[in-house]
Design a protein around this motif. Structure first.
Motif, mmCIF file in Angstrom:
data_model
loop_
_atom_site.group_PDB
_atom_site.id
_atom_site.type_symbol
_atom_site.label_atom_id
_atom_site.label_comp_id
_atom_site.label_asym_id
_atom_site.label_seq_id
_atom_site.Cartn_x
_atom_site.Cartn_y
_atom_site.Cartn_z
ATOM 1 N N THR A 116 103.594 59.704 -43.435
ATOM 2 C CA THR A 116 102.251 59.252 -43.837
ATOM 3 C C THR A 116 102.312 58.512 -45.171
ATOM 4 O OG1 THR A 116 101.371 61.212 -42.736
ATOM 5 C CG2 THR A 116 99.879 60.031 -44.185
ATOM 6 N N VAL A 117 103.051 59.074 -46.119
ATOM 7 C CA VAL A 117 103.101 58.468 -47.450
ATOM 8 C C VAL A 117 103.913 57.162 -47.421
ATOM 9 C CG1 VAL A 117 103.799 58.814 -49.845
ATOM 10 C CG2 VAL A 117 102.756 60.689 -48.579
ATOM 11 N N MET A 118 104.997 57.131 -46.668
ATOM 12 C CA MET A 118 105.786 55.900 -46.578
ATOM 13 C C MET A 118 104.977 54.767 -45.938
ATOM 14 S SD MET A 118 108.624 56.081 -48.079
ATOM 15 C CE MET A 118 107.776 57.161 -49.231
ATOM 16 N N LEU A 119 104.158 55.115 -44.952
ATOM 17 C CA LEU A 119 103.336 54.071 -44.329
ATOM 18 C C LEU A 119 102.263 53.589 -45.309
ATOM 19 C CD1 LEU A 119 103.538 52.961 -41.236
ATOM 20 C CD2 LEU A 119 105.032 54.802 -41.910
ATOM 21 N N ASP A 120 101.830 54.469 -46.207
ATOM 22 C CA ASP A 120 100.932 54.019 -47.281
ATOM 23 C C ASP A 120 101.669 53.084 -48.240
ATOM 24 O OD1 ASP A 120 98.696 55.304 -46.309
ATOM 25 O OD2 ASP A 120 98.497 56.736 -47.952
ATOM 26 N N TRP A 121 102.871 53.448 -48.620
ATOM 27 C CA TRP A 121 103.679 52.563 -49.489
ATOM 28 C C TRP A 121 103.809 51.174 -48.869
ATOM 29 C CZ3 TRP A 121 108.867 54.679 -51.967
ATOM 30 C CH2 TRP A 121 108.580 55.719 -52.866
ATOM 31 N N LEU A 122 104.211 51.186 -47.610
ATOM 32 C CA LEU A 122 104.465 49.931 -46.912
ATOM 33 C C LEU A 122 103.165 49.138 -46.758
ATOM 34 C CD1 LEU A 122 106.966 48.637 -45.648
ATOM 35 C CD2 LEU A 122 106.478 49.867 -43.534
ATOM 36 N N GLY A 123 102.083 49.848 -46.440
ATOM 37 C CA GLY A 123 100.772 49.207 -46.322
ATOM 38 C C GLY A 123 100.367 48.533 -47.632
ATOM 39 N N LYS A 124 100.645 49.200 -48.736
ATOM 40 C CA LYS A 124 100.325 48.601 -50.038
ATOM 41 C C LYS A 124 101.205 47.385 -50.318
ATOM 42 C CE LYS A 124 98.662 52.931 -52.019
ATOM 43 N NZ LYS A 124 99.034 54.088 -52.845
ATOM 44 N N MET A 125 102.454 47.446 -49.900
ATOM 45 C CA MET A 125 103.343 46.282 -50.090
ATOM 46 C C MET A 125 102.807 45.060 -49.357
ATOM 47 S SD MET A 125 107.019 48.222 -49.717
ATOM 48 C CE MET A 125 108.012 46.754 -49.446
ATOM 49 N N LEU A 126 102.148 45.298 -48.216
ATOM 50 C CA LEU A 126 101.574 44.208 -47.422
ATOM 51 C C LEU A 126 100.168 43.861 -47.877
ATOM 52 C CD1 LEU A 126 102.434 45.560 -43.844
ATOM 53 C CD2 LEU A 126 103.639 43.736 -45.042
ATOM 54 N N ASN A 127 99.672 44.627 -48.831
ATOM 55 C CA ASN A 127 98.283 44.479 -49.257
ATOM 56 C C ASN A 127 97.314 44.637 -48.079
ATOM 57 O OD1 ASN A 127 96.256 44.151 -51.080
ATOM 58 N ND2 ASN A 127 96.463 41.918 -51.262
ATOM 59 N N LEU A 128 97.551 45.635 -47.273
ATOM 60 C CA LEU A 128 96.628 45.945 -46.172
ATOM 61 C C LEU A 128 95.322 46.470 -46.763
ATOM 62 C CD1 LEU A 128 98.564 47.882 -43.356
ATOM 63 C CD2 LEU A 128 97.854 45.487 -43.385
ATOM 64 N N PRO A 129 94.195 46.202 -46.099
ATOM 65 C CA PRO A 129 92.928 46.766 -46.583
ATOM 66 C C PRO A 129 93.020 48.289 -46.668
ATOM 67 C CG PRO A 129 92.531 45.148 -44.843
ATOM 68 C CD PRO A 129 94.013 45.344 -44.921
ATOM 69 N N GLU A 130 92.396 48.825 -47.692
ATOM 70 C CA GLU A 130 92.343 50.260 -47.966
ATOM 71 C C GLU A 130 92.074 51.107 -46.704
ATOM 72 O OE1 GLU A 130 92.681 51.191 -51.220
ATOM 73 O OE2 GLU A 130 92.400 53.354 -50.875
ATOM 74 N N GLU A 131 91.230 50.589 -45.814
ATOM 75 C CA GLU A 131 90.853 51.368 -44.621
ATOM 76 C C GLU A 131 92.044 51.738 -43.739
ATOM 77 O OE1 GLU A 131 88.264 47.925 -43.969
ATOM 78 O OE2 GLU A 131 87.093 49.332 -42.727
ATOM 79 N N PHE A 132 93.122 50.960 -43.835
ATOM 80 C CA PHE A 132 94.298 51.249 -42.993
ATOM 81 C C PHE A 132 95.198 52.327 -43.602
ATOM 82 C CE2 PHE A 132 93.330 46.963 -41.334
ATOM 83 C CZ PHE A 132 93.412 47.201 -39.976
ATOM 84 N N LEU A 133 94.908 52.710 -44.839
ATOM 85 C CA LEU A 133 95.778 53.683 -45.497
ATOM 86 C C LEU A 133 95.249 55.101 -45.270
ATOM 87 C CD1 LEU A 133 96.414 51.731 -48.833
ATOM 88 C CD2 LEU A 133 97.620 51.559 -46.638
ATOM 89 N N ALA A 134 96.172 56.053 -45.299
ATOM 90 C CA ALA A 134 95.757 57.452 -45.101
ATOM 91 C C ALA A 134 95.184 58.018 -46.401
ATOM 92 C CB ALA A 134 96.948 58.289 -44.648
ATOM 93 N N GLY A 135 95.808 57.655 -47.529
ATOM 94 C CA GLY A 135 95.371 58.188 -48.814
ATOM 95 C C GLY A 135 95.274 59.695 -48.731
ATOM 96 N N LYS A 136 94.414 60.288 -49.534
ATOM 97 C CA LYS A 136 94.307 61.753 -49.482
ATOM 98 C C LYS A 136 93.383 62.211 -48.375
ATOM 99 C CE LYS A 136 95.894 63.071 -54.000
ATOM 100 N NZ LYS A 136 95.492 62.974 -55.395
ATOM 101 N N ASP A 137 92.375 61.423 -48.059
ATOM 102 C CA ASP A 137 91.462 61.851 -46.996
ATOM 103 C C ASP A 137 90.862 60.661 -46.270
ATOM 104 O OD1 ASP A 137 90.023 60.946 -49.075
ATOM 105 O OD2 ASP A 137 88.809 62.761 -49.359
ATOM 106 N N GLY A 138 91.719 59.655 -46.022
ATOM 107 C CA GLY A 138 91.228 58.464 -45.335
ATOM 108 C C GLY A 138 91.020 58.700 -43.844
ATOM 109 N N GLN A 139 90.303 57.784 -43.230
ATOM 110 C CA GLN A 139 90.071 57.851 -41.778
ATOM 111 C C GLN A 139 91.198 57.140 -41.036
ATOM 112 O OE1 GLN A 139 86.280 58.076 -40.368
ATOM 113 N NE2 GLN A 139 86.521 59.638 -41.957
#
Lengths: 485, 485
Positions: A116-139
C-alpha cells in the motif's frame, strides 16, 4: 539440501547470474533451436533418487541457455522492455526466503502494508491525483497485479458489477441477463489485445473506437459510437484509454475522453503499461493530464522501471468498487482486524487468491536508484530511440511511421509490405539483433524498441548499420527478382 | 549497483535468507503489529537520490520482519502449507537472472519447452492418464498457472466457449446472450471460494451441490440437481470436483461423478490444490481414480511439493479447448513457427499475457529431491497429522470432526461454538503457534494443518500440550462464568 549447502550453492548462483548479465552481450540474442529441441535432451521422467546440485547446474548451460531468448541483451529490441536490475533481484531473493502468501492483512501484515505504501510512493512520483492514493484513510489506493491484462480485467469486472447494480436500481424490471446482453465496452482499435480478452472473459461485448491518423482516439470518435450504441439500446459501461499503444506508442486524448466518460457513467480505465514509467519525468507527465477523470490507472514497473517481472501497478479511486466485484468471505479467510477500516485484504482486488511479497522489489528499486536514477534510465532510453530515429531519417530508403516520443521507433523501407517482411526476416535470421513487427493500418512496420538496461549508443549504431546493410543486400536481390519477373 | 556489487550483496542476501530459515523457530510465528504499523516507520515518499544497500538492508529487520507472519515456522499450522525449499529458491534466482517473459514459444523457447516437459514429468509421477500429457504430439498437456483460482477460471472459460458453440450449433435460433443466461456450473458446498469467484468473473450462474455427512459429493447428489435444472430449462456446463477440500480435506467421488459429467456434456474440472501432491505416493493415488473422466485437473506444487509460490500445475485433455477460449493474435505476438504443430504458445492457456520461467523451480526440485525425497516429505506430514490426531483422541474433552487422511486435522472442544471461538482466540493471542478455523456445517472447528518443511514430532507435541493447557485454563473460567450466570 540444507542451509549450509544453500549458502554455498546460493553464492555460486549469484556469481552465475552476475556472469550471465555481465557477459550477455557475447551471447547470440535469439536462439538457434528448433521447436521440440529440449525434450530430446532430458530424460522422459523425473529421477527416483536425488541428483546433486552439480548435475543440475551443469545442465543450465547445456540444456536451458541454448533455448533462451536473451531479453536483457543490449541487442534485444523486440516487444517492449522487460525490466531487470540488481536491486530487484536482491529483493526477489528476500521475497522467496520469506515465502509468505499475502492474500489478507493477517496472512502477513508487512506484505500488505508495504504494498500500500509503495503504491503511494509510486503514485506520488507520477503525480497522480490524491484520490488514487491510500494515504491513512483514503477511499482509493494501489495494488500490484501480475500483469496489465489482469488490471484491465479487474477494472472491467468492477465496472460490470457497478453498472448492473445501477441499471437494476433504475429499472427493476430488467434481469441481470437482460442487462449483461446490452453492456458494451470500448477501446481504441490500437489497444492491446488484452483489452478484447478481458471483454471475452467477462462476457461483455467489446467495440473498437477508430483512432485517427496519429493512432490516437479523440473525444469525437468515442462520442460518435456512444450515440449510435445508446440509440440502439446498448449500455456503455467501460472505456479503456491507452497511453503508449503497443504498435507505435501513441496516446489517447484523455482530456477529451475523460469528461465524456464521466458524463455517461462510463468507467474510464487507463492502460499505460509501457509508457507509464516515463511519467516520473516532468517532461513526459503531460501525457497523463486527464487522469483525474479516470476510475482506474495501470502501468508496468516490470516493463520500464527496473523492477523485474511481475509487478504491474494499478490504482483505483474507490477501492470499494473492486471489492464489491469480488468479495466472498469463507471463515478460514476471515481474521480479527477485518472490519477495522485500516485493513486491506488484497485478495479482493485481484483474480488469484495467493500473492508473493512483490512490493519488496519496488522498495529496493525506488530506494537504491532514487527518483533521479530512474528518471536517468528513462531519459537514456528516450535519447537512444531518437538517435535511432535520426539514423533512419538520414537514409532516404526508409521512413518513420509514427511520431517517436518515448523509447520506440516504428520504421520501414519505402516499399511494399512484402519487402518489409523480407527485411525483418533477414534481420531476425541473422540473429545479431532481435525485432518484432506490427501493423499500422495497412502497413507492415518494423518496431525498434529500446529495451535493455545496459544498451548504449554503440549498440544502437551497430543495429542501424546492420539493418542498413541487410536492406542494401535485400534491395539488390529484390530489384533483380522484380526485374526478371 | 553494478555486477560487482551484486556479487557481494547477493551473497550477503543468501546468508540472510539461510539465517532466516535456519533460525525461524526462534521468531514469534505471528506478529505483534497493529494495522497501519508500517506507514509510520518509513518516509512519505521515495527518495530523490539513491540510498545504499546497507540502508535498505538494515530496514529489513527493523521494518519488515516485525510485520511478517512466518509461514515457514514449524509453529505455523494455519491455512495449508506454502511450499519452500532451497532448490526452489536457487531456481528462482536463476529465473530472475534470465528474466525472460515466456508468453510465446519464440519469446523464449526454453521457457516454454521446459514447462511442457516438466508437466509431463509431474503428470507421470501422478500417474495421470496418457491423454493429459503433451508427449511429442499429444492433444493434451500441462501448464503452470499462478494459482488454483486461475486454473478453475480458465477451465470454466473453456467450458463456456465450448458449450455455447455446441448449443448454438444445435439451436441456431438461440443468441449467445440467451445461452449465457441459461448456463449453470456446479461445485460442492465444501468447494473453495475461488470456484464461486470463477463463476462470478465469467458471468455464469453457480450452484452448490450438497455434500454428505463426510463432506463428500456423490453422484446421486449431482444427478438430483442436474435433473431439476435441466427440467427448468437450464444448461449445465461445468462441474468442479474437489479432492481435498479446504475446510477438512474431504474428497468428492470422482468415479460416480465422472460418468455423469461425461454423459451430460459437462466439463469436469478437478481442483486438488492441496491434496494433489500426495498422489505421488501410491498409497494415496486411489483418491485420483476417476480422473480419466475429467477434462482438466489442477493441483499446487507450491502448496505441498516444495516448489515455492507460484506454481500451480494444470493439465487438460484437449489443449484446443483452452486455446479456443482465448486465442487472439495481434501481429507483434506472431512468430514464424506458430503453425508448426510442435509449438505451444502458453499465453493462450492463461489469463495474463506475461509469464516467468517458473518451470525451472520444478526442474530443480524434482531432480534434487527425486521422487523418493518428495514422497518422504508427504509421508512425514501425514505421519505428523496422525500423531496430532492421536493426541486429540486421548483427551476426552476434544473431538475429531472429520476423517484425518492427509496433513490436516479438524478438531474442537466438545461444547459450543462460542467455547471453541474462545479457545482459538486464546491460541492465536498467545502467538506460540498459529491456526485458522473453519465451519463444518453448523460447527465452528479448529484446523491444524501440518505446514512447515522443517516441522517435527516435537513441534506437534509442543503444539498439543500448549492447546491442551489453554483449554484447561479456558474451561476453568468458562465454567465459572457459566456457573455465575
Amino acid at each position: 539440501m540444507d542451509a549450509t549447502e544453500f549458502r554455498k550453492r546460493g553464492k555460486e548462483m549469484v556469481d552465475y547470474v552476475a556472469d550471465y548479465l555481465e557477459k550477455i552481450e557475447k551471447r547470440q540474442v535469439f536462439p538457434d533451436v528448433e521447436p521440440g529441441y529440449l525434450r530430446s535432451l532430458i530424460p522422459d521422467c523425473a529421477p527416483q533418487d536425488p541428483e546433486s546440485f552439480e548435475d543440475v547446474f551443469k545442465d543450465i548451460e547445456k540444456i536451458i541457455m541454448p533455448g533462451v531468448t536473451h531479453w536483457h541483451s543490449p541487442y534485444f529490441f523486440a516487444y517492449f522492455p522487460s525490466a531487470s536490475s540488481f536491486p530487484a533481484l536482491l529483493a526477489d531473493m528476500l521475497c522467496g526466503g520469506i515465502g509468505c502468501v499475502g492474500f489478507s492483512w493477517a496472512a502477513s501484515p508487512a506484505c500488505t502494508e508495504l504494498e500500500t505504501v509503495m503504491l503511494d510512493w509510486l503514485g506520488k512520483m507520477l503525480n497522480l491525483p490524491e484520490e488514487f492514493l491510500a494515504g491513512k484513510d483514503g477511499q482509493g489506493g494501489g495494488v500490484i497485479q501480475g500483469s496489465a491484462s489482469e488490471a484491465t480485467l479487474v477494472a472491467l469486472l468492477a465496472a460490470r458489477t457497478k453498472t448492473i447494480r445501477r441499471v437494476q436500481s433504475e429499472n427493476p424490471e430488467l434481469t441481470e441477463a437482460d442487462i449483461m446482453g446490452r453492456l458494451v465496452a470500448y477501446a481504441s482499435d490500437q489497444a492491446h489485445s488484452s483489452v478484447e480478452r478481458a471483454a471475452l472473459i467477462s462476457g461483455v461485448k467489446m467495440k473498437s473506437i477508430p483512432a485517427d491518423d496519429t493512432f490516437t482516439v479523440c473525444g469525437s470518435a468515442l462520442k460518435k459510437v456512444l450515440d449510435e450504441d445508446k440509440a440502439a439500446g446498448l449500455i456503455p459501461l467501460f472505456f479503456c484509454a491507452t497511453l503508449g499503444t503497443t504498435p507505435c506508442c501513441s496516446f489517447d486524448k484523455l482530456l477529451e475522453l475523460g469528461p465524456i466518460c464521466n458524463k455517461e457513467n462510463i468507467w474510464m480505465h487507463i492502460d499505460a503499461a509501457y509508457a507509464g514509467s516515463a511519467f516520473i519525468c516532468p517532461e513526459f507527465r503531460h501525457f497523463l493530464n486527464g487522469v483525474e477523470f479516470a476510475d482506474s490507472f495501470n502501468f508496468n514497473p516490470h516493463k520500464w522501471l527496473l523492477v523485474n517481472f511481475d509487478c504491474s501497478a494499478m490504482w483505483v479511486k474507490k477501492r470499494s468498487d473492486l471489492i464489491c466485484a469480488f468479495k466472498l468471505e469463507p471463515l478460514y479467510l476471515q481474521h480479527d482486524h477485518q472490519e477495522s477500516g485500516l485493513i486491506t485484504d488484497y485478495r479482493h482486488w485481484q483474480i488469484p487468491l495467493g500473492r508473493r511479497f512483490r512490493s519488496l522489489k519496488l522498495w529496493f528499486v525506488l530506494r537504491m536508484y532514487g527518483v533521479k536514477g530512474l528518471q536517468e534510465h528513462i531519459r537514456k532510453h528516450v535519447r537512444l530511440s531518437h538517435q535511432f530515429e535520426h539514423l533512419v531519417l538520414q537514409d532516404e530508403r526508409f521512413e518513420i511511421c509514427a511520431e517517436v516520443v518515448l523509447g520506440l521507433v516504428c520504421f520501414r523501407l519505402k516499399g511494399s509490405n512484402e519487402l518489409n517482411k523480407a527485411l525483418l526476416k533477414s534481420i531476425n535470421e541473422a540473429k545479431k539483433i532481435h525485432l518484432v513487427p506490427c501493423h499500422l493500418r495497412e502497413k507492415f512496420v518494423l518496431r525498434f524498441a529500446i529495451c535493455s538496461r545496459t544498451v548504449e549508443s554503440t549498440h544502437v549504431k551497430f543495429a542501424w548499420q546492420h539493418i542498413s546493410q541487410l536492406a542494401t543486400e535485400l534491395l539488390k536481390t529484390w530489384e533483380q527478382n522484380h526485374h526478371q519477373q
